[in-house]
Design a protein around this motif. Structure first.
Motif, short mmCIF file in Angstrom:
data_model
loop_
_atom_site.label_atom_id
_atom_site.label_comp_id
_atom_site.label_asym_id
_atom_site.label_seq_id
_atom_site.Cartn_x
_atom_site.Cartn_y
_atom_site.Cartn_z
N ARG A 96 0.88 -1.19 0.00
CA ARG A 96 0.00 0.00 0.00
C ARG A 96 0.91 1.23 0.00
O ARG A 96 1.88 1.28 0.76
CB ARG A 96 -0.93 0.04 1.22
CG ARG A 96 -2.01 -1.02 1.22
CD ARG A 96 -2.96 -0.87 2.42
NE ARG A 96 -3.92 0.23 2.23
CZ ARG A 96 -4.70 0.70 3.21
NH1 ARG A 96 -4.59 0.21 4.43
NH2 ARG A 96 -5.57 1.68 2.97
N PRO A 97 0.64 2.22 -0.84
CA PRO A 97 1.62 3.29 -1.10
C PRO A 97 1.56 4.50 -0.18
O PRO A 97 2.49 5.31 -0.18
CB PRO A 97 1.23 3.74 -2.52
CG PRO A 97 -0.25 3.54 -2.56
CD PRO A 97 -0.53 2.31 -1.73
N GLU B 88 -3.52 6.12 -2.52
CA GLU B 88 -4.00 4.80 -2.98
C GLU B 88 -5.41 4.89 -3.56
O GLU B 88 -6.30 5.46 -2.93
CB GLU B 88 -4.00 3.84 -1.78
CG GLU B 88 -4.52 2.45 -2.06
CD GLU B 88 -4.67 1.63 -0.77
OE1 GLU B 88 -4.54 2.18 0.33
OE2 GLU B 88 -4.92 0.41 -0.90
N GLN B 89 -5.59 4.35 -4.76
CA GLN B 89 -6.91 4.25 -5.36
C GLN B 89 -7.40 2.82 -5.15
O GLN B 89 -6.65 1.87 -5.40
CB GLN B 89 -6.86 4.58 -6.86
CG GLN B 89 -6.35 5.99 -7.18
CD GLN B 89 -7.23 7.09 -6.61
OE1 GLN B 89 -8.45 7.00 -6.65
NE2 GLN B 89 -6.59 8.11 -6.03
N ARG B 90 -8.66 2.68 -4.70
CA ARG B 90 -9.13 1.35 -4.37
C ARG B 90 -10.31 0.90 -5.24
O ARG B 90 -10.88 1.69 -5.99
CB ARG B 90 -9.48 1.26 -2.89
CG ARG B 90 -8.22 1.36 -2.01
CD ARG B 90 -8.50 1.13 -0.55
NE ARG B 90 -9.02 -0.21 -0.30
CZ ARG B 90 -8.28 -1.29 -0.11
NH1 ARG B 90 -6.96 -1.20 -0.22
NH2 ARG B 90 -8.82 -2.46 0.16
N ASP B 91 -10.67 -0.35 -5.11
CA ASP B 91 -11.65 -0.99 -5.99
C ASP B 91 -13.05 -0.36 -5.87
O ASP B 91 -13.49 0.01 -4.79
CB ASP B 91 -11.74 -2.48 -5.60
CG ASP B 91 -12.53 -3.29 -6.62
OD1 ASP B 91 -11.89 -3.97 -7.46
OD2 ASP B 91 -13.77 -3.20 -6.58
N SER B 92 -13.74 -0.32 -7.00
CA SER B 92 -15.07 0.29 -7.02
C SER B 92 -16.08 -0.50 -6.18
O SER B 92 -17.05 0.07 -5.66
CB SER B 92 -15.58 0.36 -8.46
OG SER B 92 -15.70 -0.95 -8.99
N PRO C 70 -10.67 7.04 -3.85
CA PRO C 70 -9.35 7.24 -3.22
C PRO C 70 -9.43 6.85 -1.75
O PRO C 70 -10.38 7.21 -1.06
CB PRO C 70 -9.10 8.74 -3.38
CG PRO C 70 -10.48 9.34 -3.38
CD PRO C 70 -11.37 8.32 -4.06
N ALA C 71 -8.46 6.13 -1.25
CA ALA C 71 -8.50 5.68 0.15
C ALA C 71 -8.19 6.83 1.10
O ALA C 71 -8.56 6.77 2.28
CB ALA C 71 -7.48 4.56 0.37
N PHE C 72 -7.52 7.87 0.59
CA PHE C 72 -7.08 8.97 1.45
C PHE C 72 -7.29 10.31 0.77
O PHE C 72 -7.52 10.38 -0.45
CB PHE C 72 -5.58 8.79 1.78
CG PHE C 72 -5.25 7.45 2.39
CD1 PHE C 72 -4.70 6.43 1.61
CD2 PHE C 72 -5.53 7.19 3.71
CE1 PHE C 72 -4.42 5.19 2.15
CE2 PHE C 72 -5.26 5.94 4.25
CZ PHE C 72 -4.70 4.94 3.49
N ASP C 73 -7.23 11.37 1.54
CA ASP C 73 -7.13 12.71 0.96
C ASP C 73 -6.06 13.48 1.73
O ASP C 73 -5.55 13.00 2.75
CB ASP C 73 -8.49 13.44 0.93
CG ASP C 73 -9.14 13.61 2.30
OD1 ASP C 73 -10.37 13.76 2.35
OD2 ASP C 73 -8.43 13.57 3.32
#
Ligand SMILES: CSC[C@H]1O[C@H](OP(=O)(O)O)[C@H](O)[C@@H]1O
Length: 338
Positions: A86-87, A278-282, A307-310
């Motif tokens: 995870r980035p 990190e972009q996550r699954d729809s 997006p998992a974060f902002d």
């Protein structure tokens, strides 16, 4: 490796186990972890989650594999593969960098095991330090709003933002907590509510879109959130929806604190725009948490942004509560994190 016990991570009798946070609060299920591939899957699916915890789970696995006799080459690849899982949460990169240093030692097995034990015990102490400093910012009777989950489940200790809330409760400050459910994976509604209930801390669960009207009604005295990465200029990444709260807090003049260990601070990252998000699954957005795809309310071919974060800019932050101290905007603008 010594016995290491945390709320969602443990090493006992030469076995590494992780609590499946995806199944909480309705089921406590532990997975015995024996491989990199398995740990990557657990982290990617957020069965193992929380910035500090992700780094520590990966760390304990590398030390375990070293004790099992894996070669230096295999261990080096394990470190690389785990780091790539995870980035955004820099704690993972911090831990893997420490393990790379241990790996080049002559007695690398002892060095890896010692480093894993040190990082685990370090996080316990960092949580205690943050919680004490954070609790000092809480006034008796405060209504505190928090987002996502930053408790013991996400660390080796009592947590970061939620650790401060826990400590304030222990100090008899008679607080109440507004818990953002935190769409789409509901870490707040599932995990923070679970932890607060276990600690018998009064809380009220809200949908994320209800926070604004509570602030307007003067029902929120402070906001405490965690972080996945703090840049050198004080900008920080955290669970998506954090930026919303920061803007609202500024507008309503409500103190907004980020609580994180120094292991979340990335001095090599100049500002928030440089933090990988990190972009996550729809499926996480169009399904129901815990039953992705089984109960879809949106059209199955809906285009989704997940997006998992902002990123919250430093100018919206009242204070940064780290284990080393509480830092003001003035401190941060003066380059304290550089
Ligand atoms: C002390 S946990 C910090 C941070 O990690 C969480 O992200 P995730 O649930 O995706 O692992 C969340 O952003 C917390 O604030």
């Amino acid at each position: 490796m010594q016995t290491l016990l945390a709320r969602s991570l443990k090493y006992t009798n030469n076995e590494l186990s992780v609590l499946d946070q995806y199944l909480l609060p309705h089921q406590e299920h532990w997975h015995v972890c024996t491989s990199v591939k398995q740990m990557q899957s657990l982290i990617l699916s957020l069965k193992v989650r929380g910035a500090p915890l992700i780094g520590l789970a990966a760390t304990l696995l590398v030390a375990h594999l070293a004790e099992q006799g894996d070669s230096k080459e295999c261990l080096a690849k394990a470190i690389d593969d785990l780091e790539a899982t995870r980035p955004t949460a820099v704690n993972l990169m911090y831990c893997m960098a420490k393990m790379r240093i241990a790996l080049v030692q002559e007695d690398y097995v002892s060095a890896l095991v010692g480093m894993a034990e040190q990082l685990f015990n370090e996080d316990v102490a960092l949580c205690e330090a943050m919680a004490t400093l954070g609790a000092d910012l809480v006034n008796p009777g405060d209504n505190i709003l928090t987002h996502c989950n930053t408790g013991a489940l996400a660390t080796a200790g009592i947590g970061t933002a939620l650790g401060a809330i826990y400590k304030a409760h222990q100090q008899q400050k008679h607080i109440h907590v507004w818990v953002d459910e935190t769409r789409p994976l509901l870490q707040g509604g599932r995990l923070t509510a679970y932890e607060l209930a276990q600690w018998e801390i009064p809380y009220t669960l809200i949908c994320d879109n209800m926070a604004a009207s509570l602030m307007r009604a003067r029902q929120v005295n402070k906001i405490f959130v965690g972080a996945d990465r703090i840049a050198a200029n004080g900008d920080f990444a955290n669970k998506v929806g954090t930026y919303n709260l920061a803007v609202l807090a500024k507008y309503h003049q409500i103190p907004f604190y980020v609580v994180a260990p120094e292991t979340t601070l990335d001095r090599t990252c100049p500002h928030g725009e440089a933090i990988p998000i990190e972009q996550r699954d729809s499926q996480e957005v169009i399904g129901v948490s815990g039953s992705f795809g089984a109960c879809q309310w949106a059209p199955s071919k809906a285009k989704v942004y997940n997006p998992a974060f902002d990123v919250t800019p430093a100018n919206l932050v009242t204070g940064w509560v780290l284990n080393s101290g509480v830092y003001s905007q003035q401190d941060v603008l003066a380059g304290i994190f550089k």
